[in-house]
Design a protein around this motif. Structure first.
Motif, mmCIF file in Angstrom:
data_model
loop_
_atom_site.group_PDB
_atom_site.id
_atom_site.type_symbol
_atom_site.label_atom_id
_atom_site.label_comp_id
_atom_site.label_asym_id
_atom_site.label_seq_id
_atom_site.Cartn_x
_atom_site.Cartn_y
_atom_site.Cartn_z
ATOM 1 N N ASP A 167 0.500 -1.107 -0.006
ATOM 2 C CA ASP A 167 0.054 -0.553 -0.013
ATOM 3 C C ASP A 167 1.057 0.987 0.082
ATOM 4 O OD1 ASP A 167 -1.976 2.367 0.753
ATOM 5 O OD2 ASP A 167 -2.901 1.287 2.066
ATOM 6 N N VAL A 168 1.253 1.601 -1.353
ATOM 7 C CA VAL A 168 2.099 2.789 -1.480
ATOM 8 C C VAL A 168 1.714 4.339 -0.670
ATOM 9 C CG1 VAL A 168 4.323 2.523 -3.423
ATOM 10 C CG2 VAL A 168 1.847 3.236 -3.478
ATOM 11 N N VAL A 169 0.455 4.273 -0.163
ATOM 12 C CA VAL A 169 0.012 5.604 -0.274
ATOM 13 C C VAL A 169 0.365 5.814 1.012
ATOM 14 C CG1 VAL A 169 -2.170 7.261 -0.316
ATOM 15 C CG2 VAL A 169 -1.810 5.546 -1.809
ATOM 16 N N HIS A 170 -0.231 4.565 2.244
ATOM 17 C CA HIS A 170 0.269 4.909 3.105
ATOM 18 C C HIS A 170 1.032 4.263 3.508
ATOM 19 C CE1 HIS A 170 0.299 1.478 7.025
ATOM 20 N NE2 HIS A 170 -0.176 2.456 7.093
ATOM 21 N N ASP A 171 1.860 3.958 2.605
ATOM 22 C CA ASP A 171 3.794 3.305 3.372
ATOM 23 C C ASP A 171 4.593 5.393 3.147
ATOM 24 O OD1 ASP A 171 3.314 1.328 3.215
ATOM 25 O OD2 ASP A 171 4.394 0.781 1.695
ATOM 26 N N VAL A 172 3.741 5.749 2.128
ATOM 27 C CA VAL A 172 4.791 7.554 1.594
ATOM 28 C C VAL A 172 4.284 8.341 3.066
ATOM 29 C CG1 VAL A 172 4.547 8.862 -0.099
ATOM 30 C CG2 VAL A 172 4.606 7.438 -0.696
ATOM 31 N N ALA A 173 2.570 8.402 3.582
ATOM 32 C CA ALA A 173 2.108 8.714 4.324
ATOM 33 C C ALA A 173 2.840 8.746 5.673
ATOM 34 C CB ALA A 173 0.598 8.815 4.464
ATOM 35 N N GLU A 174 2.751 7.412 5.745
ATOM 36 C CA GLU A 174 3.620 7.211 7.009
ATOM 37 C C GLU A 174 5.613 7.612 7.380
ATOM 38 O OE1 GLU A 174 3.250 5.701 10.422
ATOM 39 O OE2 GLU A 174 1.264 6.470 9.911
ATOM 40 N N ALA A 175 6.288 7.730 5.990
ATOM 41 C CA ALA A 175 7.220 8.568 6.247
ATOM 42 C C ALA A 175 7.148 9.328 6.039
ATOM 43 C CB ALA A 175 8.043 7.776 4.556
ATOM 44 N N LEU A 176 6.401 10.159 6.252
ATOM 45 C CA LEU A 176 5.822 12.006 6.194
ATOM 46 C C LEU A 176 5.743 12.173 7.439
ATOM 47 C CD1 LEU A 176 4.140 12.889 2.797
ATOM 48 C CD2 LEU A 176 6.873 13.178 3.350
ATOM 49 N N ARG A 177 5.590 11.226 7.987
ATOM 50 C CA ARG A 177 4.451 11.724 8.855
ATOM 51 C C ARG A 177 5.776 11.521 9.926
ATOM 52 N NH1 ARG A 177 3.073 9.374 13.627
ATOM 53 N NH2 ARG A 177 3.342 7.442 13.000
ATOM 54 N N GLN B 228 -6.006 5.144 -9.825
ATOM 55 C CA GLN B 228 -6.176 5.138 -8.421
ATOM 56 C C GLN B 228 -5.194 5.946 -7.258
ATOM 57 O OE1 GLN B 228 -9.222 2.624 -5.971
ATOM 58 N NE2 GLN B 228 -10.664 3.014 -7.750
ATOM 59 N N THR B 229 -4.296 4.905 -7.478
ATOM 60 C CA THR B 229 -3.086 5.234 -6.166
ATOM 61 C C THR B 229 -2.429 6.486 -6.669
ATOM 62 O OG1 THR B 229 -2.383 2.899 -6.139
ATOM 63 C CG2 THR B 229 -0.957 4.064 -5.564
ATOM 64 N N MET B 230 -2.318 6.380 -7.717
ATOM 65 C CA MET B 230 -1.736 7.811 -7.908
ATOM 66 C C MET B 230 -2.819 9.091 -7.926
ATOM 67 S SD MET B 230 0.322 7.794 -11.293
ATOM 68 C CE MET B 230 0.693 6.236 -11.994
ATOM 69 N N ASN B 231 -3.332 9.040 -8.323
ATOM 70 C CA ASN B 231 -4.294 10.582 -7.462
ATOM 71 C C ASN B 231 -4.846 10.819 -6.025
ATOM 72 O OD1 ASN B 231 -5.557 10.906 -9.961
ATOM 73 N ND2 ASN B 231 -6.582 9.180 -9.761
ATOM 74 N N SER B 232 -4.250 9.116 -5.267
ATOM 75 C CA SER B 232 -3.871 9.718 -3.724
ATOM 76 C C SER B 232 -3.191 10.449 -3.003
ATOM 77 C CB SER B 232 -4.126 7.399 -2.784
ATOM 78 O OG SER B 232 -5.959 7.373 -2.905
ATOM 79 N N LEU B 233 -1.677 9.494 -3.805
ATOM 80 C CA LEU B 233 -0.765 10.252 -3.675
ATOM 81 C C LEU B 233 -0.738 12.152 -3.703
ATOM 82 C CD1 LEU B 233 1.958 7.508 -5.213
ATOM 83 C CD2 LEU B 233 1.752 7.821 -2.792
ATOM 84 N N LYS B 234 -1.373 11.773 -4.789
ATOM 85 C CA LYS B 234 -1.648 13.422 -5.158
ATOM 86 C C LYS B 234 -2.057 14.535 -3.735
ATOM 87 C CE LYS B 234 -0.454 16.233 -7.825
ATOM 88 N NZ LYS B 234 0.950 16.896 -7.888
ATOM 89 N N GLU B 235 -3.141 13.572 -3.134
ATOM 90 C CA GLU B 235 -3.986 14.021 -2.083
ATOM 91 C C GLU B 235 -2.653 14.333 -0.905
ATOM 92 O OE1 GLU B 235 -7.692 11.961 -1.367
ATOM 93 O OE2 GLU B 235 -8.483 12.333 -4.391
ATOM 94 N N LEU B 236 -2.114 13.801 -1.312
ATOM 95 C CA LEU B 236 -1.313 13.769 -0.005
ATOM 96 C C LEU B 236 -0.523 15.071 -0.350
ATOM 97 C CD1 LEU B 236 0.210 10.258 0.436
ATOM 98 C CD2 LEU B 236 -1.303 10.821 1.896
#
Ligand code: C2E
Ligand code: MG
Ligand code: MG
Length: 252
Positions: free
Chosen positions: A93-103, A130-138
């Motif tokens: 789940d790259v969106v989760h992983d990227v969000a966690e790294a930023l946090r 979908q994944t890319m759109n979610s990454l953009k939302e981050l």
């Protein structure tokens, strides 16, 4: 590949410059494996192997966290770009992983850029979108790497939320030798401008290539002519020098 679990990975960093060739615009993180017997191994020697198993997810997460941690401490508040494997998209789940790294690191989302190749879209077109759109939302930025090497890149560019594209080095390196490759480079720059995307040329090795890219109004450049990938300590020196120069210019 057991080195992934033994602190043997290290990131080198290659600055990306404005087309003036002087101002550092952002920095790309490039992974290396400090092998106890074989020395410093480039990614071509182990990424493909890691992609055959879950190791690519471990490696990818390590890279994102390490890049964000280092970027947070740099003397210039510029963006860090991280290369992502298509396997990370399909296996985690790259969106989760990227969000966690930023946090976890406290790096502002707009300072992280993810470099993705067209291969990500080949596996699962809908899922990738979908994944890319979610990454953009981050709030992170998305860069299409190695542009021009895959096929139907144009269609992908229109549909997917990329902020920037990187012209593959094979086109850049024949600039000045092949008129048709110069036309390809010019076409990609025009395309980027039409779509409001930043265009980077990678693999700039000669002053002639840089001059042509400047004439053609490419936005950003990267390559051995300007800087090779360097370790974090050297990068910090480069940034300190730039910061000092900017301060001198604005006071004089
Ligand atoms: P890339 O993302 O397209 O990175 C550009 C590659 O070209 C880098 O090789 C860089 O050192 C090299 N390069 C830069 N300037 C020049 C130049 O002027 N001339 C020439 N001939 N080469 C230049 P490197 O570091 O060996 O990385 C190779 C590839 O490995 C990268 O291509 C990227 O696809 C992949 N990679 C690197 N780091 C990571 C990572 O952390 N995760 C993943 N999944 N892949 C990575
Ligand atoms: Mg890249
Ligand atoms: Mg590339």
């Amino acid at each position: 590949l057991e080195g992934i679990g033994r602190d043997e990975l290290v990131l080198h960093y290659q600055p990306r410059f404005k087309v003036d060739g002087v101002t550092v615009a952002s920095v790309e993180a490039l992974v290396r494996w400090r092998h106890p017997r074989l020395g410093l191994l480039p990614p071509d020697r182990f990424i493909a192997l890691a992609e055959e198993s879950e190791l690519i997810v471990l490696l990818g997460n390590w890279v994102i966290r390490e890049a964000c941690t280092k970027a947070k401490a740099w003397p210039l508040e510029i963006m860090v770009s991280v290369n992502m494997s298509p396997a990370q998209f399909s296996r985690s789940d790259v969106v989760h992983d990227v969000a966690e790294a930023l946090r976890h690191t406290g790096l502002a989302a707009h300072r992280l850029e993810l470099e993705i190749t067209e291969n990500v879209m080949l596996n699962d077109v809908e899922g990738a979108l979908q994944t890319m759109n979610s990454l953009k939302e981050l709030g992170v930025r998305l860069n299409m790497d190695d542009f021009g090497t895959g096929y139907s890149s144009l269609g992908y560019l229109r549909t997917y939320p990329f902020d920037s594209i990187k012209i593959d080095k094979r086109f850049v390196q024949s600039l000045g030798k092949s008129a048709s490759d110069r036309s390809v480079v010019q076409a990609i720059i025009n395309l980027g401008n039409a779509m409001g995307m930043t265009v980077t040329a990678e693999g700039v090795e000669t002053a002639e290539q840089l001059a042509l890219l400047n004439d053609d109004q490419c936005h950003e450049v990267q390559g051995f002519l300007l800087s090779r990938p360097v370790d974090n300590d050297v990068l910090v020196q480069i940034m300190r020098r730039q910061r000092a120069n900017t301060a001198t210019e604005s006071s004089g």
